[in-house]
Design a protein around this motif. Sequence first.
Motif, PDB file in Angstrom:
ATOM      1  N   GLY A 204       0.808  -1.211   0.000  1.00  0.00           N
ATOM      2  CA  GLY A 204       0.000   0.000   0.000  1.00  0.00           C
ATOM      3  C   GLY A 204       0.833   1.249   0.000  1.00  0.00           C
ATOM      4  O   GLY A 204       2.043   1.222   0.193  1.00  0.00           O
ATOM      5  N   ASP A 205       0.154   2.338  -0.225  1.00  0.00           N
ATOM      6  CA  ASP A 205       0.811   3.628  -0.152  1.00  0.00           C
ATOM      7  C   ASP A 205       0.012   4.554   0.746  1.00  0.00           C
ATOM      8  O   ASP A 205       0.192   5.751   0.721  1.00  0.00           O
ATOM      9  N   SER A 206      -0.872   3.956   1.550  1.00  0.00           N
ATOM     10  CA  SER A 206      -1.712   4.719   2.458  1.00  0.00           C
ATOM     11  C   SER A 206      -1.837   3.986   3.786  1.00  0.00           C
ATOM     12  O   SER A 206      -1.763   2.768   3.846  1.00  0.00           O
ATOM     13  N   VAL A 207      -2.053   4.772   4.824  1.00  0.00           N
ATOM     14  CA  VAL A 207      -2.357   4.238   6.141  1.00  0.00           C
ATOM     15  C   VAL A 207      -3.728   4.781   6.510  1.00  0.00           C
ATOM     16  O   VAL A 207      -3.998   5.979   6.365  1.00  0.00           O
ATOM     17  N   PHE A 208      -4.600   3.888   6.956  1.00  0.00           N
ATOM     18  CA  PHE A 208      -5.948   4.277   7.350  1.00  0.00           C
ATOM     19  C   PHE A 208      -5.995   4.324   8.864  1.00  0.00           C
ATOM     20  O   PHE A 208      -5.639   3.360   9.534  1.00  0.00           O
ATOM     21  N   VAL A 209      -6.438   5.468   9.387  1.00  0.00           N
ATOM     22  CA  VAL A 209      -6.473   5.688  10.823  1.00  0.00           C
ATOM     23  C   VAL A 209      -7.873   5.337  11.311  1.00  0.00           C
ATOM     24  O   VAL A 209      -8.863   5.908  10.843  1.00  0.00           O
ATOM     25  N   CYS A 210      -7.947   4.377  12.236  1.00  0.00           N
ATOM     26  CA  CYS A 210      -9.231   3.909  12.748  1.00  0.00           C
ATOM     27  C   CYS A 210      -9.243   4.009  14.266  1.00  0.00           C
ATOM     28  O   CYS A 210      -8.232   3.761  14.922  1.00  0.00           O
ATOM     29  N   ASP A 211     -10.404   4.339  14.817  1.00  0.00           N
ATOM     30  CA  ASP A 211     -10.541   4.400  16.271  1.00  0.00           C
ATOM     31  C   ASP A 211     -10.668   2.983  16.835  1.00  0.00           C
ATOM     32  O   ASP A 211     -10.605   1.995  16.097  1.00  0.00           O
ATOM     33  N   GLY A 212     -10.861   2.873  18.142  1.00  0.00           N
ATOM     34  CA  GLY A 212     -10.940   1.579  18.805  1.00  0.00           C
ATOM     35  C   GLY A 212     -12.076   0.690  18.327  1.00  0.00           C
ATOM     36  O   GLY A 212     -12.026  -0.527  18.491  1.00  0.00           O
TER      37      GLY A 212
ATOM     38  N   LEU B 276     -13.325   4.600  10.575  1.00  0.00           N
ATOM     39  CA  LEU B 276     -12.315   5.367   9.858  1.00  0.00           C
ATOM     40  C   LEU B 276     -12.361   6.823  10.311  1.00  0.00           C
ATOM     41  O   LEU B 276     -13.407   7.462  10.261  1.00  0.00           O
ATOM     42  N   THR B 277     -11.205   7.328  10.755  1.00  0.00           N
ATOM     43  CA  THR B 277     -11.142   8.730  11.168  1.00  0.00           C
ATOM     44  C   THR B 277     -10.251   9.565  10.260  1.00  0.00           C
ATOM     45  O   THR B 277     -10.326  10.783  10.286  1.00  0.00           O
ATOM     46  N   GLY B 278      -9.421   8.896   9.453  1.00  0.00           N
ATOM     47  CA  GLY B 278      -8.555   9.647   8.553  1.00  0.00           C
ATOM     48  C   GLY B 278      -7.701   8.738   7.705  1.00  0.00           C
ATOM     49  O   GLY B 278      -7.649   7.527   7.917  1.00  0.00           O
ATOM     50  N   VAL B 279      -7.035   9.363   6.723  1.00  0.00           N
ATOM     51  CA  VAL B 279      -6.139   8.642   5.814  1.00  0.00           C
ATOM     52  C   VAL B 279      -4.858   9.455   5.684  1.00  0.00           C
ATOM     53  O   VAL B 279      -4.891  10.670   5.526  1.00  0.00           O
TER      54      VAL B 279
ATOM     55  N   ALA C 113     -21.849   1.755   9.781  1.00  0.00           N
ATOM     56  CA  ALA C 113     -21.396   2.382  11.021  1.00  0.00           C
ATOM     57  C   ALA C 113     -20.096   3.162  10.837  1.00  0.00           C
ATOM     58  O   ALA C 113     -19.558   3.708  11.797  1.00  0.00           O
ATOM     59  N   GLY C 114     -19.583   3.214   9.598  1.00  0.00           N
ATOM     60  CA  GLY C 114     -18.343   3.936   9.337  1.00  0.00           C
ATOM     61  C   GLY C 114     -17.096   3.132   9.630  1.00  0.00           C
ATOM     62  O   GLY C 114     -15.994   3.675   9.630  1.00  0.00           O
ATOM     63  N   ARG C 115     -17.257   1.811   9.895  1.00  0.00           N
ATOM     64  CA  ARG C 115     -16.099   0.953  10.140  1.00  0.00           C
ATOM     65  C   ARG C 115     -15.448   0.580   8.820  1.00  0.00           C
ATOM     66  O   ARG C 115     -16.125   0.229   7.851  1.00  0.00           O
TER      67      ARG C 115
ATOM     68  N   THR D  77      -8.649  14.257   7.175  1.00  0.00           N
ATOM     69  CA  THR D  77      -9.807  13.887   7.991  1.00  0.00           C
ATOM     70  C   THR D  77     -11.049  13.855   7.098  1.00  0.00           C
ATOM     71  O   THR D  77     -11.100  14.517   6.066  1.00  0.00           O
ATOM     72  N   GLU D  78     -12.000  13.055   7.470  1.00  0.00           N
ATOM     73  CA  GLU D  78     -13.237  12.891   6.713  1.00  0.00           C
ATOM     74  C   GLU D  78     -12.966  12.559   5.243  1.00  0.00           C
ATOM     75  O   GLU D  78     -13.427  13.252   4.334  1.00  0.00           O
ATOM     76  N   PRO D  79     -12.216  11.497   5.004  1.00  0.00           N
ATOM     77  CA  PRO D  79     -11.920  11.116   3.616  1.00  0.00           C
ATOM     78  C   PRO D  79     -13.177  10.630   2.904  1.00  0.00           C
ATOM     79  O   PRO D  79     -14.122  10.162   3.536  1.00  0.00           O
ATOM     80  N   ARG D  80     -13.194  10.750   1.601  1.00  0.00           N
ATOM     81  CA  ARG D  80     -14.296  10.216   0.793  1.00  0.00           C
ATOM     82  C   ARG D  80     -14.254   8.701   0.867  1.00  0.00           C
ATOM     83  O   ARG D  80     -13.191   8.096   0.777  1.00  0.00           O
ATOM     84  N   THR D  81     -15.394   8.091   1.032  1.00  0.00           N
ATOM     85  CA  THR D  81     -15.477   6.638   1.146  1.00  0.00           C
ATOM     86  C   THR D  81     -16.593   6.119   0.249  1.00  0.00           C
ATOM     87  O   THR D  81     -17.433   6.881  -0.233  1.00  0.00           O
ATOM     88  N   LEU D  82     -16.582   4.805   0.055  1.00  0.00           N
ATOM     89  CA  LEU D  82     -17.665   4.110  -0.626  1.00  0.00           C
ATOM     90  C   LEU D  82     -18.056   2.925   0.246  1.00  0.00           C
ATOM     91  O   LEU D  82     -17.369   2.613   1.218  1.00  0.00           O
TER      92      LEU D  82
END
Length: 160
Positions: free
Chosen positions: A51-59, A63-66, A125-127, A93-98
């Motif tokens: 990959g070339d990205s890290v996805f930041v996720c809460d507990g 998803l909280t950011g990329v 749920a945004g997971r 923060t608030e990245p576009r998602t599908l």
Amino acid sequence: MSDITEAAVARRVPSLTEERLRVLTRRQPVTVMPGTTLAECIRAIQRTGTGDSVFVCDGQGRLTGVLTERDIFGRLVGGQVDLHLPVEGLMTTEPRTLDLDDTIRDAIVLMRTGRYRNVPIVDDAGRLVGVVRQSDIIKYLAESFPEELLNLPPRPHQRM
């Protein structure tokens, strides 16, 4: 490829892009928790090699950011960046998602208009449930035309 075969392929591509994202083979995204240092994020990207990205996720896995390599290198070049700072300092923060019910066409449009190479896939749920990369889409399309691809000449500009 003959003109007849090219026309047949061209007719099939639009229907393939209307398939839902759930038909794609997806790789697990590289994830980190909030507070992870930029240096640890870079090591996570290097460690996976995919990959070339890290996805930041809460507990809870939301998803909280990329943080992309563009974010990192764009700020590193020409500036002083403390790699011990937390990821929140550079991430989007608030990245576009599908979601998995969106279409392959939706992913292609988002990649093209937003200049994304990776699109995070989230549930209701945004997971974070996966990531779709350009290579995943290309692989799916290529696998949909095995006979046509296997019969291509070794050099595409050549005619059989």
